[in-house]
Enzyme design. Sequence first.
Site, short mmCIF file in Angstrom:
data_model
loop_
_atom_site.label_atom_id
_atom_site.label_comp_id
_atom_site.label_asym_id
_atom_site.label_seq_id
_atom_site.Cartn_x
_atom_site.Cartn_y
_atom_site.Cartn_z
N MET A 112 0.84 -1.19 0.00
CA MET A 112 0.00 0.00 0.00
C MET A 112 0.88 1.25 0.00
O MET A 112 1.96 1.26 0.60
CB MET A 112 -0.93 0.01 1.23
CG MET A 112 -1.81 -1.23 1.37
SD MET A 112 -2.61 -1.76 -0.16
CE MET A 112 -3.70 -0.40 -0.45
N TYR B 135 -2.23 6.28 0.42
CA TYR B 135 -3.28 5.41 0.97
C TYR B 135 -3.38 5.57 2.49
O TYR B 135 -4.46 5.38 3.05
CB TYR B 135 -3.02 3.95 0.60
CG TYR B 135 -4.10 2.98 1.06
CD1 TYR B 135 -5.26 2.78 0.30
CD2 TYR B 135 -3.96 2.28 2.26
CE1 TYR B 135 -6.24 1.90 0.73
CE2 TYR B 135 -4.94 1.40 2.69
CZ TYR B 135 -6.09 1.21 1.92
OH TYR B 135 -7.06 0.33 2.34
N GLU C 131 4.59 -4.56 7.73
CA GLU C 131 3.70 -3.70 8.51
C GLU C 131 4.28 -3.35 9.87
O GLU C 131 4.33 -2.17 10.26
CB GLU C 131 2.32 -4.36 8.68
CG GLU C 131 1.44 -4.32 7.45
CD GLU C 131 1.64 -5.50 6.50
OE1 GLU C 131 2.67 -6.19 6.60
OE2 GLU C 131 0.76 -5.72 5.64
N TYR D 237 -21.64 -31.11 -7.60
CA TYR D 237 -22.48 -31.74 -8.64
C TYR D 237 -23.31 -30.70 -9.39
O TYR D 237 -23.46 -30.76 -10.61
CB TYR D 237 -23.37 -32.84 -8.06
CG TYR D 237 -22.68 -34.18 -8.06
CD1 TYR D 237 -22.28 -34.77 -9.26
CD2 TYR D 237 -22.41 -34.86 -6.87
CE1 TYR D 237 -21.62 -35.99 -9.26
CE2 TYR D 237 -21.76 -36.09 -6.87
CZ TYR D 237 -21.36 -36.64 -8.07
OH TYR D 237 -20.71 -37.85 -8.07
N1 ACO Z 1 4.43 3.74 -0.40
C1 ACO Z 1 4.75 4.96 -0.90
N2 ACO Z 1 5.87 5.20 -1.58
C2 ACO Z 1 6.71 4.17 -1.78
C3 ACO Z 1 6.46 2.89 -1.28
C4 ACO Z 1 5.24 2.69 -0.55
N3 ACO Z 1 4.88 1.50 -0.08
N4 ACO Z 1 7.49 2.10 -1.60
C5 ACO Z 1 8.37 2.86 -2.29
N5 ACO Z 1 7.90 4.10 -2.40
C6 ACO Z 1 8.54 5.27 -3.06
C7 ACO Z 1 9.58 5.95 -2.19
O1 ACO Z 1 8.97 6.85 -1.30
C8 ACO Z 1 10.41 6.62 -3.24
O2 ACO Z 1 9.73 7.77 -3.69
P1 ACO Z 1 10.55 9.10 -4.14
O3 ACO Z 1 11.52 8.62 -5.19
O4 ACO Z 1 9.48 9.99 -4.67
O5 ACO Z 1 11.23 9.58 -2.91
C9 ACO Z 1 10.41 5.62 -4.38
O6 ACO Z 1 9.25 4.80 -4.18
C10 ACO Z 1 11.59 4.71 -4.43
O7 ACO Z 1 11.74 4.14 -3.14
P2 ACO Z 1 13.19 3.77 -2.52
O8 ACO Z 1 12.97 3.42 -1.10
O9 ACO Z 1 14.16 4.84 -2.85
O10 ACO Z 1 13.53 2.48 -3.43
P3 ACO Z 1 14.53 1.28 -3.15
O11 ACO Z 1 14.63 0.57 -4.43
O12 ACO Z 1 15.78 1.76 -2.48
O13 ACO Z 1 13.77 0.34 -2.07
C11 ACO Z 1 11.81 -0.79 -1.22
C12 ACO Z 1 12.62 -0.36 -2.46
C13 ACO Z 1 12.60 -1.83 -0.40
C14 ACO Z 1 10.55 -1.43 -1.77
C15 ACO Z 1 11.50 0.45 -0.33
O14 ACO Z 1 10.99 1.49 -1.15
C16 ACO Z 1 10.49 0.16 0.73
O15 ACO Z 1 10.83 -0.37 1.78
N6 ACO Z 1 9.19 0.49 0.47
C17 ACO Z 1 8.14 0.28 1.42
C18 ACO Z 1 7.75 -1.18 1.49
C19 ACO Z 1 6.64 -1.36 2.52
O16 ACO Z 1 6.91 -1.50 3.68
N7 ACO Z 1 5.38 -1.29 2.04
C20 ACO Z 1 4.23 -1.24 2.90
C21 ACO Z 1 3.85 -2.62 3.32
S1 ACO Z 1 2.57 -2.57 4.54
C22 ACO Z 1 1.13 -2.41 3.66
O17 ACO Z 1 1.10 -2.55 2.46
C23 ACO Z 1 -0.15 -2.19 4.41
C1 V55 Z 2 -3.01 -3.05 4.95
C2 V55 Z 2 -3.71 -3.12 3.80
C3 V55 Z 2 -4.91 -2.42 3.69
C4 V55 Z 2 -5.35 -1.64 4.73
C5 V55 Z 2 -4.63 -1.57 5.90
O1 V55 Z 2 -1.44 -4.52 5.92
C6 V55 Z 2 -3.44 -2.30 6.01
C7 V55 Z 2 -1.76 -3.81 4.99
C8 V55 Z 2 -5.31 -3.32 1.57
O2 V55 Z 2 -5.66 -2.44 2.57
O3 V55 Z 2 -6.52 -0.96 4.55
#
Ligand code: ACO
Ligand code: V55
Length: 275
Positions: free
Chosen positions: A68, A73, A141, A237
């Site tokens: 996300m 988001y 997370e 079925y």
């Molecule tokens: N949300 C928003 N922006 C993001 C995300 C994210 N999940 N992931 C990467 N980006 C953006 C960064 O902010 C950066 O933006 P900018 O260039 O405008 O500053 C760009 O993408 C590149 O990111 P970097 O960190 O520089 O890329 P790198 O290749 O070094 O690392 C990695 C990649 C490991 C994916 C890192 O970006 C990261 O840890 N991202 C977050 C992963 C994460 O924890 N996601 C959320 C999971 S929890 C959930 O989904 C509910």
């Molecule tokens: C997460 C994903 C969601 C959310 C809150 O763990 C947390 C990830 C897909 O939506 O609303």
Amino acid sequence: MPGEFTTVRIDVDPDGIGWLYFARPEKRNAMSPTLNREMIEALDLLEADDAVRCVVLTGDGDAWSAGMDLKEYFREVDDAPPHVEVRARRESAEWQWRRLIHFPKPTIAMVNGWCFGGAFTPLVCCDLAIADEDATFGLSEVNWGIPPGGLVSRALAETLPSRDALWFVMTGETFDGRRASEMRLVNEAVPTSRLRERTTEVARKLAGMNTHVLRAAKVGVKKVRQMSWDTAEDYLYAKLDAATGHDPEQGKQQGLGQFLDDRTLRPGLGAYERG
Ligand code: ACO
Ligand code: V55
């Protein structure tokens, strides 16, 4: 194909494969409210296009999806009126599991790189998954201060044993594509150089089969997991009769004819010739 997208991309090839891309490589394909809305529309288009017989969900650039979007988001939605969050969550769930899980055509997740948090939901909801052995997965997370939300833990419960799910949800540690395959989160992990080739091979095979029968087969497997044997007997079925009765290409008649009359088919070893 119509659709003016800014965060997703569709590419339909002549073999009947509909390639659906997360297309925000500069943001590592993080799922923003806009991307979620566009994915709903993209799945609608792929569903309606008769030229598409199998869908592959993959990512542009280095990422499959970094989960996300923490800015668009989470932070921006936290700062907006409550109805904005309700809508963002609804549209996120709408494609990540509701549309994908029983999508009427076969779906394959081709995990080409980073796969974090919220990205596990569409990953698990695709029928099959093939990963780059060096792709990096993580339930990150806890690393930024929330428990997994959305349908992430439900998706994990569908695929991973409890020990593995709890390990990765609680530690926030990453694992690679090889480990994902050992845990059966994905079907296969292949070297980077083979990823597209292997995925295309599997997608072509499915695209060449009877879509109508494949749909009943995949939906059946997914739905009976939550049913008793008794309910499953009735359901399966009913679906068997509906699927064979409404099959536009009458696959069962073709298959039985090729095996019993023509003696040109050994169904144990491969599919009937579609006439
Ligand atoms: N949300 C928003 N922006 C993001 C995300 C994210 N999940 N992931 C990467 N980006 C953006 C960064 O902010 C950066 O933006 P900018 O260039 O405008 O500053 C760009 O993408 C590149 O990111 P970097 O960190 O520089 O890329 P790198 O290749 O070094 O690392 C990695 C990649 C490991 C994916 C890192 O970006 C990261 O840890 N991202 C977050 C992963 C994460 O924890 N996601 C959320 C999971 S929890 C959930 O989904 C509910
Ligand atoms: C997460 C994903 C969601 C959310 C809150 O763990 C947390 C990830 C897909 O939506 O609303």
